[in-house]
Scaffold this motif. Structure first.
Motif, PDB file in Angstrom:
ATOM      1  N   LYS A  26      12.918  20.077  85.820  1.00  0.00           N
ATOM      2  CA  LYS A  26      14.272  20.331  85.309  1.00  0.00           C
ATOM      3  C   LYS A  26      15.112  21.066  86.336  1.00  0.00           C
ATOM      4  N   ASP A  27      14.504  21.994  87.060  1.00  0.00           N
ATOM      5  CA  ASP A  27      15.239  22.704  88.113  1.00  0.00           C
ATOM      6  C   ASP A  27      15.686  21.732  89.208  1.00  0.00           C
ATOM      7  N   LEU A  28      14.812  20.814  89.589  1.00  0.00           N
ATOM      8  CA  LEU A  28      15.192  19.819  90.593  1.00  0.00           C
ATOM      9  C   LEU A  28      16.342  18.955  90.082  1.00  0.00           C
ATOM     10  N   GLN A  29      16.319  18.625  88.815  1.00  0.00           N
ATOM     11  CA  GLN A  29      17.401  17.835  88.240  1.00  0.00           C
ATOM     12  C   GLN A  29      18.718  18.600  88.262  1.00  0.00           C
ATOM     13  N   LEU A  30      18.659  19.918  88.115  1.00  0.00           N
ATOM     14  CA  LEU A  30      19.875  20.732  88.243  1.00  0.00           C
ATOM     15  C   LEU A  30      20.499  20.574  89.632  1.00  0.00           C
ATOM     16  N   LEU A  31      19.658  20.282  90.603  1.00  0.00           N
ATOM     17  CA  LEU A  31      20.133  20.087  91.980  1.00  0.00           C
ATOM     18  C   LEU A  31      20.510  18.632  92.253  1.00  0.00           C
ATOM     19  N   GLY A  32      20.441  17.798  91.223  1.00  0.00           N
ATOM     20  CA  GLY A  32      20.791  16.394  91.388  1.00  0.00           C
ATOM     21  C   GLY A  32      19.655  15.530  91.885  1.00  0.00           C
ATOM     22  N   ILE A  33      18.461  16.077  91.905  1.00  0.00           N
ATOM     23  CA  ILE A  33      17.287  15.324  92.363  1.00  0.00           C
ATOM     24  C   ILE A  33      16.596  14.739  91.143  1.00  0.00           C
ATOM     25  N   THR A  34      16.597  13.421  91.069  1.00  0.00           N
ATOM     26  CA  THR A  34      15.985  12.732  89.933  1.00  0.00           C
ATOM     27  C   THR A  34      14.828  11.840  90.356  1.00  0.00           C
ATOM     28  N   GLU A  35      14.692  11.632  91.661  1.00  0.00           N
ATOM     29  CA  GLU A  35      13.617  10.803  92.199  1.00  0.00           C
ATOM     30  C   GLU A  35      12.973  11.515  93.374  1.00  0.00           C
ATOM     31  N   ALA A  36      11.673  11.330  93.524  1.00  0.00           N
ATOM     32  CA  ALA A  36      10.933  11.984  94.610  1.00  0.00           C
ATOM     33  C   ALA A  36      11.502  11.634  95.980  1.00  0.00           C
ATOM     34  N   THR A  37      11.961  10.403  96.146  1.00  0.00           N
ATOM     35  CA  THR A  37      12.482   9.982  97.458  1.00  0.00           C
ATOM     36  C   THR A  37      13.708  10.773  97.888  1.00  0.00           C
ATOM     37  N   GLN A  38      14.393  11.399  96.956  1.00  0.00           N
ATOM     38  CA  GLN A  38      15.567  12.205  97.292  1.00  0.00           C
ATOM     39  C   GLN A  38      15.186  13.500  98.011  1.00  0.00           C
TER      40      GLN A  38
END
Length: 95
Positions: A26-38
């Protein structure tokens, strides 16, 4: 996910990354990261500072260790437990 169970060919969701559970996903999603490749080519230190900014609180330094672990993994290194990066973080990043 536990680093020993990670399969580089099966990264369907963020929790498939080493050391990532639901909360850090969820923290990564806050940063706009939704996929590992990002995470490829991203600086774990910049991600940590951005997470501190977006949440308005200083994150636990162990979060930085996890971010180092996943960015290194996505750069091609073997999955390792997050604490394998603690000494490096302490040497290179004064929080």
């Amino acid at each position: 996910m536990n680093p020993s169970k990670v399969d580089r060919n099966r990264l369907n969701q963020l929790t498939d990354l080493p050391n990532i559970g639901p909360a850090l996903a969820k923290d990564l999603q806050l940063l706009g990261i939704t996929e590992a490749t990002q995470l490829i080519g991203r600086s774990p230190y910049e991600l940590y500072l951005a997470l501190c900014d977006v949440t308005g609180v200083r994150q636990d330094p162990c979060v930085l260790d996890v971010l180092i672990s996943i960015t290194r993994f996505m750069a091609g290194e073997a999955p390792q437990p997050w604490w394998a990066f603690t000494a490096e973080r302490k040497r290179s990043f004064k929080i």
